[in-house]
Scaffold this motif. Structure first.
Motif, PDB file in Angstrom:
ATOM      1  N   GLU A 128     -14.703 -20.278   5.358  1.00  0.00           N
ATOM      2  CA  GLU A 128     -14.284 -21.834   6.186  1.00  0.00           C
ATOM      3  C   GLU A 128     -13.447 -22.571   5.277  1.00  0.00           C
ATOM      4  O   GLU A 128     -13.183 -24.383   6.025  1.00  0.00           O
ATOM      5  CB  GLU A 128     -15.767 -21.913   6.539  1.00  0.00           C
ATOM      6  CG  GLU A 128     -16.675 -21.517   6.609  1.00  0.00           C
ATOM      7  CD  GLU A 128     -18.072 -22.278   6.406  1.00  0.00           C
ATOM      8  OE1 GLU A 128     -18.766 -21.174   7.683  1.00  0.00           O
ATOM      9  OE2 GLU A 128     -18.954 -22.218   5.844  1.00  0.00           O
ATOM     10  N   ALA A 129     -13.411 -22.813   3.744  1.00  0.00           N
ATOM     11  CA  ALA A 129     -12.550 -23.840   3.239  1.00  0.00           C
ATOM     12  C   ALA A 129     -11.196 -23.832   3.681  1.00  0.00           C
ATOM     13  O   ALA A 129     -10.432 -24.686   3.315  1.00  0.00           O
ATOM     14  CB  ALA A 129     -13.328 -23.487   1.370  1.00  0.00           C
ATOM     15  N   LEU A 130     -10.917 -22.166   3.370  1.00  0.00           N
ATOM     16  CA  LEU A 130      -9.385 -22.237   4.150  1.00  0.00           C
ATOM     17  C   LEU A 130      -9.467 -22.771   5.365  1.00  0.00           C
ATOM     18  O   LEU A 130      -8.258 -23.002   5.943  1.00  0.00           O
ATOM     19  CB  LEU A 130      -9.401 -20.688   3.698  1.00  0.00           C
ATOM     20  CG  LEU A 130      -8.905 -19.699   2.518  1.00  0.00           C
ATOM     21  CD1 LEU A 130      -9.005 -18.675   2.884  1.00  0.00           C
ATOM     22  CD2 LEU A 130      -7.518 -20.643   1.831  1.00  0.00           C
ATOM     23  N   ASN A 131     -10.086 -22.409   6.287  1.00  0.00           N
ATOM     24  CA  ASN A 131      -9.596 -23.162   8.176  1.00  0.00           C
ATOM     25  C   ASN A 131      -9.824 -24.584   7.715  1.00  0.00           C
ATOM     26  O   ASN A 131      -9.021 -24.869   8.176  1.00  0.00           O
ATOM     27  CB  ASN A 131     -11.295 -22.552   8.256  1.00  0.00           C
ATOM     28  CG  ASN A 131     -10.752 -22.809  10.205  1.00  0.00           C
ATOM     29  OD1 ASN A 131     -11.349 -23.641  10.658  1.00  0.00           O
ATOM     30  ND2 ASN A 131     -10.417 -22.107  10.818  1.00  0.00           N
TER      31      ASN A 131
ATOM     32  N   PRO B 255      11.332 -16.333 -10.637  1.00  0.00           N
ATOM     33  CA  PRO B 255      11.940 -18.032 -10.392  1.00  0.00           C
ATOM     34  C   PRO B 255      11.506 -17.924  -9.407  1.00  0.00           C
ATOM     35  O   PRO B 255      12.565 -17.717  -8.418  1.00  0.00           O
ATOM     36  CB  PRO B 255      13.086 -17.816 -11.392  1.00  0.00           C
ATOM     37  CG  PRO B 255      12.733 -16.725 -12.378  1.00  0.00           C
ATOM     38  CD  PRO B 255      12.177 -15.664 -11.366  1.00  0.00           C
ATOM     39  N   GLY B 256      11.483 -19.601  -9.240  1.00  0.00           N
ATOM     40  CA  GLY B 256      11.281 -20.294  -7.639  1.00  0.00           C
ATOM     41  C   GLY B 256      10.254 -20.080  -6.608  1.00  0.00           C
ATOM     42  O   GLY B 256      10.223 -20.655  -5.806  1.00  0.00           O
ATOM     43  N   LEU B 257       8.949 -19.356  -7.288  1.00  0.00           N
ATOM     44  CA  LEU B 257       8.088 -19.230  -6.518  1.00  0.00           C
ATOM     45  C   LEU B 257       7.553 -19.625  -7.645  1.00  0.00           C
ATOM     46  O   LEU B 257       6.915 -19.400  -8.477  1.00  0.00           O
ATOM     47  CB  LEU B 257       8.050 -17.264  -6.638  1.00  0.00           C
ATOM     48  CG  LEU B 257       8.603 -16.708  -4.829  1.00  0.00           C
ATOM     49  CD1 LEU B 257       7.533 -15.108  -5.065  1.00  0.00           C
ATOM     50  CD2 LEU B 257       8.553 -17.545  -3.899  1.00  0.00           C
ATOM     51  N   LYS B 258       5.874 -20.607  -6.918  1.00  0.00           N
ATOM     52  CA  LYS B 258       4.970 -20.720  -6.848  1.00  0.00           C
ATOM     53  C   LYS B 258       3.545 -19.916  -6.343  1.00  0.00           C
ATOM     54  O   LYS B 258       3.725 -19.398  -5.842  1.00  0.00           O
ATOM     55  CB  LYS B 258       4.409 -22.389  -6.433  1.00  0.00           C
ATOM     56  CG  LYS B 258       5.844 -23.422  -7.272  1.00  0.00           C
ATOM     57  CD  LYS B 258       4.987 -24.795  -7.300  1.00  0.00           C
ATOM     58  CE  LYS B 258       6.215 -25.076  -8.195  1.00  0.00           C
ATOM     59  NZ  LYS B 258       5.521 -27.368  -7.743  1.00  0.00           N
ATOM     60  N   VAL B 259       2.826 -20.099  -7.566  1.00  0.00           N
ATOM     61  CA  VAL B 259       2.052 -18.154  -7.065  1.00  0.00           C
ATOM     62  C   VAL B 259       0.573 -19.136  -7.550  1.00  0.00           C
ATOM     63  O   VAL B 259       0.179 -19.372  -8.906  1.00  0.00           O
ATOM     64  CB  VAL B 259       1.918 -17.030  -7.834  1.00  0.00           C
ATOM     65  CG1 VAL B 259       1.178 -15.778  -7.463  1.00  0.00           C
ATOM     66  CG2 VAL B 259       3.411 -16.460  -7.505  1.00  0.00           C
ATOM     67  N   LEU B 260      -0.778 -18.952  -6.508  1.00  0.00           N
ATOM     68  CA  LEU B 260      -1.527 -19.548  -6.560  1.00  0.00           C
ATOM     69  C   LEU B 260      -3.231 -18.370  -6.479  1.00  0.00           C
ATOM     70  O   LEU B 260      -2.574 -17.913  -5.566  1.00  0.00           O
ATOM     71  CB  LEU B 260      -2.139 -20.481  -5.977  1.00  0.00           C
ATOM     72  CG  LEU B 260      -1.272 -21.449  -5.868  1.00  0.00           C
ATOM     73  CD1 LEU B 260      -0.940 -22.564  -5.221  1.00  0.00           C
ATOM     74  CD2 LEU B 260      -1.107 -22.162  -7.442  1.00  0.00           C
ATOM     75  N   SER B 261      -3.585 -18.887  -7.122  1.00  0.00           N
ATOM     76  CA  SER B 261      -5.165 -17.323  -6.820  1.00  0.00           C
ATOM     77  C   SER B 261      -6.394 -18.385  -7.009  1.00  0.00           C
ATOM     78  O   SER B 261      -7.247 -18.460  -8.098  1.00  0.00           O
ATOM     79  CB  SER B 261      -5.025 -16.074  -7.906  1.00  0.00           C
ATOM     80  OG  SER B 261      -5.722 -15.276  -7.781  1.00  0.00           O
TER      81      SER B 261
ATOM     82  N   LEU C 254      -6.490 -26.021  -3.258  1.00  0.00           N
ATOM     83  CA  LEU C 254      -5.019 -25.046  -3.667  1.00  0.00           C
ATOM     84  C   LEU C 254      -4.393 -25.033  -2.246  1.00  0.00           C
ATOM     85  O   LEU C 254      -3.132 -25.307  -2.371  1.00  0.00           O
ATOM     86  CB  LEU C 254      -5.004 -23.736  -4.493  1.00  0.00           C
ATOM     87  CG  LEU C 254      -5.299 -23.831  -5.583  1.00  0.00           C
ATOM     88  CD1 LEU C 254      -6.474 -22.543  -5.807  1.00  0.00           C
ATOM     89  CD2 LEU C 254      -4.766 -24.876  -6.728  1.00  0.00           C
ATOM     90  N   LEU C 255      -4.875 -24.408  -1.350  1.00  0.00           N
ATOM     91  CA  LEU C 255      -4.710 -23.837   0.069  1.00  0.00           C
ATOM     92  C   LEU C 255      -3.678 -26.060   0.221  1.00  0.00           C
ATOM     93  O   LEU C 255      -1.763 -25.424   0.615  1.00  0.00           O
ATOM     94  CB  LEU C 255      -4.981 -23.665   0.989  1.00  0.00           C
ATOM     95  CG  LEU C 255      -4.430 -23.158   2.737  1.00  0.00           C
ATOM     96  CD1 LEU C 255      -3.364 -22.185   1.591  1.00  0.00           C
ATOM     97  CD2 LEU C 255      -4.850 -22.662   3.035  1.00  0.00           C
TER      98      LEU C 255
ATOM     99  N   LEU D 220      -6.729 -32.819  -3.200  1.00  0.00           N
ATOM    100  CA  LEU D 220      -5.866 -31.448  -3.427  1.00  0.00           C
ATOM    101  C   LEU D 220      -6.187 -31.382  -4.877  1.00  0.00           C
ATOM    102  O   LEU D 220      -6.780 -32.259  -5.600  1.00  0.00           O
ATOM    103  CB  LEU D 220      -4.597 -31.673  -3.589  1.00  0.00           C
ATOM    104  CG  LEU D 220      -4.118 -32.747  -2.135  1.00  0.00           C
ATOM    105  CD1 LEU D 220      -2.665 -33.640  -2.846  1.00  0.00           C
ATOM    106  CD2 LEU D 220      -3.706 -31.588  -1.563  1.00  0.00           C
ATOM    107  N   LEU D 221      -6.249 -30.015  -5.015  1.00  0.00           N
ATOM    108  CA  LEU D 221      -5.532 -29.164  -6.992  1.00  0.00           C
ATOM    109  C   LEU D 221      -5.008 -29.692  -7.011  1.00  0.00           C
ATOM    110  O   LEU D 221      -3.377 -28.629  -6.466  1.00  0.00           O
ATOM    111  CB  LEU D 221      -6.646 -28.412  -7.065  1.00  0.00           C
ATOM    112  CG  LEU D 221      -8.493 -28.369  -6.479  1.00  0.00           C
ATOM    113  CD1 LEU D 221      -8.856 -26.904  -7.101  1.00  0.00           C
ATOM    114  CD2 LEU D 221      -9.056 -29.075  -8.228  1.00  0.00           C
ATOM    115  N   PRO D 222      -4.597 -29.617  -7.984  1.00  0.00           N
ATOM    116  CA  PRO D 222      -3.082 -29.781  -8.834  1.00  0.00           C
ATOM    117  C   PRO D 222      -2.673 -28.099  -9.134  1.00  0.00           C
ATOM    118  O   PRO D 222      -3.348 -27.672  -9.804  1.00  0.00           O
ATOM    119  CB  PRO D 222      -3.556 -30.387 -10.761  1.00  0.00           C
ATOM    120  CG  PRO D 222      -5.168 -30.581 -10.794  1.00  0.00           C
ATOM    121  CD  PRO D 222      -5.251 -29.983  -9.724  1.00  0.00           C
ATOM    122  N   ILE D 223      -1.675 -27.659  -8.605  1.00  0.00           N
ATOM    123  CA  ILE D 223      -1.007 -27.006  -9.460  1.00  0.00           C
ATOM    124  C   ILE D 223      -0.730 -26.556 -10.654  1.00  0.00           C
ATOM    125  O   ILE D 223       0.610 -27.768 -11.275  1.00  0.00           O
ATOM    126  CB  ILE D 223       0.658 -25.923  -7.837  1.00  0.00           C
ATOM    127  CG1 ILE D 223       0.016 -26.688  -6.976  1.00  0.00           C
ATOM    128  CG2 ILE D 223       1.127 -24.607  -8.891  1.00  0.00           C
ATOM    129  CD1 ILE D 223       1.005 -25.864  -5.914  1.00  0.00           C
ATOM    130  N   GLY D 224      -0.925 -25.412 -11.482  1.00  0.00           N
ATOM    131  CA  GLY D 224      -0.867 -25.313 -12.311  1.00  0.00           C
ATOM    132  C   GLY D 224      -1.636 -25.333 -13.463  1.00  0.00           C
ATOM    133  O   GLY D 224      -1.187 -25.822 -14.715  1.00  0.00           O
TER     134      GLY D 224
END
Length: 330
Positions: free
Chosen positions: A5-8, A138-144, A154-155, A190-194
């Motif tokens: 639901e959160a992703l939606n 390099p060039g990608l950001k990767v979130l989990s 994060l999305l 928003l959540l900060p990336i990194g």
């Protein structure tokens, strides 16, 4: 709110906010998504923005990269990241490298998302964790993401980022409910990336993990606290690339012990990177024991239920390794 639901909600809010955003992938439209993450979006936004594709990962991933280079903001769903291998040339050679190769002139704001890592009884070709694969580029950001706040924050951050972002979800987490703060319910959340998050405070040992493996870390921490009086700090990485090294270092300064837990393979994995960081930073001066790695077994994930369970991290195994790190193994 469930992770699904959160992703939606995140997709809905970003589609409403920016008309350049669109979603594409297998069964994302008429079927409401294989995991119902895109439920209701076709009815709300129409077939030009919620696009069903053929079963051709290389084709629709390439379409997504091309759309991003043309000024749109595509969100490309893989039904499982195991089959993003069909599209890895598009993701890495086209998506990740173009901004650099264009001298900073051509951004590529594309999001690749979908379930990653182990599920249940889906065998080797559907169970691999690609955190280390994509995290090395390099060039990608990767979130989990792990819980519902991670999923939404994060999305949304990934969609607004001008770079290619990989969002590695987990199939078994989709239906799990987690509390959502009032802040997280906002359309501006928003959540900060990194930036990692400490999800359990402790003083005796630090566990670093991400995604579904955090469930087993929490289980182990509860067991260690109740049975042994051992206080474990748990870090939810959230971001694989960039990696929040500072949060790990500061935690180890307090606990003097570090254990990494992941569902990826041992060779050249995320745990290997964390071990290297422990030698290359001031963290080394604070360690009272070697860093311990817990990973999936070094075999293709078995189909048989009993063997599958043995091939993946568990609460009991994590508790045993923490005790070993603290020299309290019987």
């Amino acid at each position: 709110m469930t992770v699904r639901e959160a992703l939606n909600v995140a997709l809905d809010e970003e589609l409403a906010r920016d008309d350049r955003v669109f979603v594409l992938g297998e069964e994302v439209a008429q079927y409401n998504g294989a995991y119902k993450v895109t439920k209701g979006l076709l009815d709300k936004y129409g077939p030009k923005r919620i696009v069903d594709t053929p079963i051709t990962e290389s084709g629709f991933a390439g379409l997504a990269v091309g759309a991003a280079l043309s000024g749109l903001v595509p969100i490309c769903e893989f039904m499982t990241f195991n089959f993003s291998m069909q599209a890895i040339d598009q993701i890495i050679n086209s998506g990740a490298k173009v901004h650099y190769m264009a001298g900073g002139i051509v951004p590529c704001p594309v999001v690749f998302r979908g379930p990653n890592g182990f599920a249940a009884g889906v065998a080797a070709q559907h169970s691999q964790d690609y955190s280390a694969w994509y995290g090395s580029i390099p060039g990608l950001k990767v979130l989990s993401p792990w819980d519902s706040e991670d999923a939404k924050g994060l999305l949304k951050a990934a969609i607004r980022d001008p770079n290619p972002v990989i969002v590695l979800e987990n199939e078994l987490q989709y239906g799990v409910k987690y509390p959502m703060s009032q802040e997280a319910m906002s359309s501006d959340f928003l959540l900060p990336i990194g930036k990692a998050k400490i999800i359990r405070e402790g003083k005796d040992a630090t566990i670093v993990s991400h995604s579904r493996s955090l469930n087993y870390c929490l289980e182990a921490a509860e067991k260690l606290q109740s049975d042994e009086g051992i206080s474990v700090e748990i870090i939810n990485l959230r971001s694989i690339r960039p990696l929040d090294v500072n949060t790990i270092v500061e935690s180890v300064k307090k606990t003097n012990h570090l254990i990494s837990v992941e569902s990826g393979f041992p060779h050249f994995g995320l745990g290997s990177e964390i071990c290297a960081i422990s030698m290359e930073t001031e963290m080394f001066d604070y360690l009272d024991a070697p860093v311990e790695r817990i990973t999936a077994a070094d075999v293709p994930t078995p189909y048989a239920e009993n063997l599958e369970a043995l091939s993946l991290p568990s609460g009991d195994l994590i508790a045993k390794v923490v005790k070993r790190s603290l020299y309290r193994q019987k």
